[in-house]
Design an enzyme around this catalytic site. Structure first.
Site, short mmCIF file in Angstrom:
data_model
loop_
_atom_site.label_atom_id
_atom_site.label_comp_id
_atom_site.label_asym_id
_atom_site.label_seq_id
_atom_site.Cartn_x
_atom_site.Cartn_y
_atom_site.Cartn_z
N CYS A 131 24.64 42.42 42.55
CA CYS A 131 24.80 43.22 41.33
C CYS A 131 23.46 43.73 40.83
O CYS A 131 23.39 44.74 40.15
CB CYS A 131 25.49 42.39 40.27
N GLU A 138 24.10 34.26 31.17
CA GLU A 138 24.21 32.99 31.90
C GLU A 138 22.80 32.50 32.21
O GLU A 138 21.89 33.30 32.43
CB GLU A 138 25.00 33.19 33.19
N GLU A 153 30.10 38.98 33.35
CA GLU A 153 28.96 39.42 34.17
C GLU A 153 29.52 40.46 35.13
O GLU A 153 30.20 40.11 36.10
CB GLU A 153 28.37 38.24 34.95
N ASN A 208 30.16 37.72 46.53
CA ASN A 208 28.82 38.05 47.05
C ASN A 208 27.82 36.89 46.93
O ASN A 208 26.87 36.82 47.71
CB ASN A 208 28.27 39.34 46.42
P1 NAP Z 1 36.18 41.86 41.83
O1 NAP Z 1 37.06 42.63 42.73
O2 NAP Z 1 36.12 42.26 40.39
O3 NAP Z 1 36.64 40.34 41.98
C1 NAP Z 1 35.97 39.31 41.31
C2 NAP Z 1 36.92 38.15 41.11
O4 NAP Z 1 37.98 38.55 40.26
C3 NAP Z 1 37.56 37.65 42.40
O5 NAP Z 1 37.68 36.24 42.31
C4 NAP Z 1 38.92 38.32 42.37
O6 NAP Z 1 39.91 37.63 43.09
C5 NAP Z 1 39.21 38.26 40.90
N1 NAP Z 1 40.22 39.22 40.45
C6 NAP Z 1 40.51 40.44 40.94
N2 NAP Z 1 41.49 41.01 40.21
C7 NAP Z 1 41.81 40.12 39.23
C8 NAP Z 1 42.75 40.12 38.15
N3 NAP Z 1 43.55 41.15 37.91
N4 NAP Z 1 42.79 39.04 37.35
C9 NAP Z 1 41.97 38.00 37.56
N5 NAP Z 1 41.07 37.94 38.56
C10 NAP Z 1 40.99 38.99 39.37
O7 NAP Z 1 34.68 41.86 42.32
P2 NAP Z 1 34.11 41.54 43.76
O8 NAP Z 1 34.36 42.71 44.64
O9 NAP Z 1 34.58 40.20 44.21
O10 NAP Z 1 32.55 41.39 43.45
C11 NAP Z 1 31.68 42.45 43.40
C12 NAP Z 1 31.43 42.87 41.96
O11 NAP Z 1 30.91 41.76 41.23
C13 NAP Z 1 30.38 43.94 41.85
O12 NAP Z 1 30.80 44.89 40.91
C14 NAP Z 1 29.15 43.20 41.37
O13 NAP Z 1 28.22 43.98 40.67
C15 NAP Z 1 29.76 42.17 40.50
N6 NAP Z 1 28.84 41.04 40.30
C16 NAP Z 1 28.23 40.91 39.08
C17 NAP Z 1 27.32 39.89 38.87
C18 NAP Z 1 26.65 39.72 37.55
O14 NAP Z 1 26.09 38.64 37.32
N7 NAP Z 1 26.66 40.69 36.67
C19 NAP Z 1 27.05 38.99 39.90
C20 NAP Z 1 27.68 39.16 41.13
C21 NAP Z 1 28.59 40.19 41.31
P3 NAP Z 1 40.30 38.06 44.57
O15 NAP Z 1 39.11 37.83 45.40
O16 NAP Z 1 41.41 37.15 44.90
O17 NAP Z 1 40.68 39.51 44.51
#
Ligand code: NAP
Length: 487
Positions: free
Chosen positions: A294, A468, A260, A161
């Protein structure tokens, strides 16, 4: 718009970098298609790293570690500063790349590049101010000397995102602290990460200090890196579900974790709020990145006396937004990241509508190619609907009515998340009181945008561990070492 026409307009065509970036070398490959969410068409293909590639990245980060750790802080700072300058110089190219692969409106993409590059400037400054301590023990027995050392090789995993900002928010402090890193960007948005690696190369980041790899098998590839004793840090931004899995994996080798994770931000509007300011703030808190943030306001709790005017004003503003491809300069609300994301939003909205909610604008996905869901306002939403408890990650504003401050606080805290919250009232004492009672890592008071590299970003409860940015962000990549000195 295709990647070819985009790249042709780049100041530096090499920014469209393909290939794993390991030990300062680019390794061509394929296997992961990158789609344009505005059209559903394929933009490019990036390599699918294997466990062996990941181990090569760990070896490269290890080979560069001693040299980078020994590099004077001033020199590390200057490299980060050059990287910041290069991002500014190429900001239009980066913004276009983000708009293409992520789909966010170009104005949001430009905002992201500015925000992302600031992490390099902030940490270029922080690199030269790493804290230490020297003091006597209370008993007078000896002196306490505390030094901070780089924690070691750091694996950085980022979501789609904010493809630039989530990477710089980790690379900046890690490099400032003296750590070498392996970045694994999200599969949906790897082009921005590779472009930034190219700029890092130009800025003079030594080979092996920053390595970037994409993989279609993030689980096994990450697990292999975490199992390697040379890896000492995992900094993850993404969903709470994946965060939990990674915490369990990191526990096996007791790797330090910064997490995060997801959010479910409440946005509280009290009767005494400035209505226009609350609506302005609501639009920013909800619609930055079309709701794919997020910190996005996920639940609007509005006091009974101002509720109807708020719904009316929000409906008018949401309905007026121009929907379109992210890369079109006039677009205000781009597509969602994937078809699956649209389906999830659709399910949440349909469920709320079935349970008695009413859509005052929007309420159903848009037909055609590309992954579009229109800005939507829902009123009369039951507080126990699924949409109140799950991250929406889309342009949906569910509005709930409340009567008392206690009720608003109770509703705001009725979630496993605790990342961000917003309060609108003209009474600052009330705002601070409400703030003290809301379980959140960050609170916007009469303000819809809180992210700033100089502020500590992070959540409580299941929104994460650690912070962060800010003055403490660098310590996430350092270990305190205590010397007991007989003196
Ligand atoms: P996600 O599905 O958790 O994926 C995040 C990252 O983790 C991607 O690079 C993904 O790779 C990787 N990943 C997935 N499964 C994994 C595993 N088993 N082992 C290691 N890495 C793995 O999240 P998203 O859909 O990309 O992002 C949206 C989420 O991020 C939302 O929940 C949002 O709230 C959160 N977010 C939080 C913050 C914060 O600062 N708190 C900021 C931004 C976003 P792939 O893409 O290859 O699957």
């Amino acid at each position: 718009m295709t990647i070819q026409t985009t790249v042709a307009s780049f100041a530096d065509p090499a920014l469209h970098a393909h290939g794993l970036y390991i030990g300062g070398q680019w390794h061509a490959g394929a296997g992961i298609p990158v789609l344009n969410p505005s059209t559903g068409e394929m933009l490019a293909e990036v390599p699918d790293a294997s466990v062996e590639d990941a181990m090569r990245a760990v070896a490269a980060a290890d080979a560069a570690a001693a040299g980078w750790r020994a590099t004077p802080a001033r020199q590390r700072s200057e490299i980060l500063r050059r990287w910041f300058m290069l991002m500014i110089e190429h900001s239009e190219d980066l913004a276009l790349l983000i708009a293409l692969e992520n789909g966010k409106a170009l104005s949001d993409a430009r905002g992201e590049v500015a925000y992302a590059s600031e992490f390099f400037r902030w940490y270029a400054e922080e690199a030269t101010r790493i804290p230490g301590e020297f003091r006597p023990t209370p008993s007078g027995s000896h002196k306490i000397l505390v030094d901070h050392e780089p924690i070691g090789i750091s694996v950085l995993i980022t979501p789609w995102n904010f493809p630039a900002a989530m990477a710089t928010r980790k690379i900046g402090p890690a490099l400032a602290a003296g750590c070498t890193v392996i970045l694994k960007p999200a599969s949906e948005t790897p082009l921005t990460a590779y472009a930034m690696a190219r700029l890092g190369e130009l800025a003079g980041v030594p080979a092996g200090v920053v390595n970037v790899l994409t993989t279609a098998n993030p689980g096994p590839v990450t697990n292999a890196m975490l199992a390697d004793p040379r890896v000492r840090k995992l900094s993850f931004t993404g969903s709470t579900g994946v965060g939990r899995v990674l915490l369990a994996e990191a526990a096996k080798t007791v790797v330090s974790c910064s997490m995060e994770l997801g959010g479910n931000a409440p946005f509280l509007v009290f009767d005494d709020a400035d209505l226009d300011a609350a609506l302005d703030g609501a639009m920013i808190a909800k619609m930055r990145n079309a709701g794919e943030a997020c910190t996005a306001a996920n639940r609007f709790y509005v006091q009974a006396g101002i509720h109807d005017a708020f719904v009316q004003g929000l409906t008018k503003r949401m309905a007026a937004l121009k929907i379109g491809p992210g890369y079109e300069p006039t677009t205000q609300c781009g597509p969602m990241i994937t078809k699956k994301a649209v389906q999830k939003i659709d399910q949440l909205v349909s469920n709320a509508l079935e349970r008695g909610a009413r859509a005052t604008t929007g309420g159903a996905p848009l037909p055609g190619s590309g992954y579009y869901y229109p800005p939507t306002v829902l009123e009369n939403v039951p507080v126990d609907a699924a949409i109140a408890h799950e991250e929406i990650f889309g342009p949906i504003a569910p509005v709930y009515r409340f009567d008392t401050e206690e009720e608003a606080i109770r509703l705001a805290n009725d979630t496993e998340y605790g990342l961000a919250a917003y309060v609108y009232t003209r009474d600052l004492t009330k705002a601070m009181r409400v703030g003290r009672n809301i379980e959140t890592g960050m609170l916007g008071i009469n303000r819809g945008l809180m992210s700033d590299p100089a502020a500590p970003f992070g959540g409580v409860k299941q929104s994460g561990l650690g912070r962060e940015g800010g003055v403490t962000g660098i310590l996430e990549f350092m270990e305190a070492k205590y010397y007991a000195v007989e003196l």
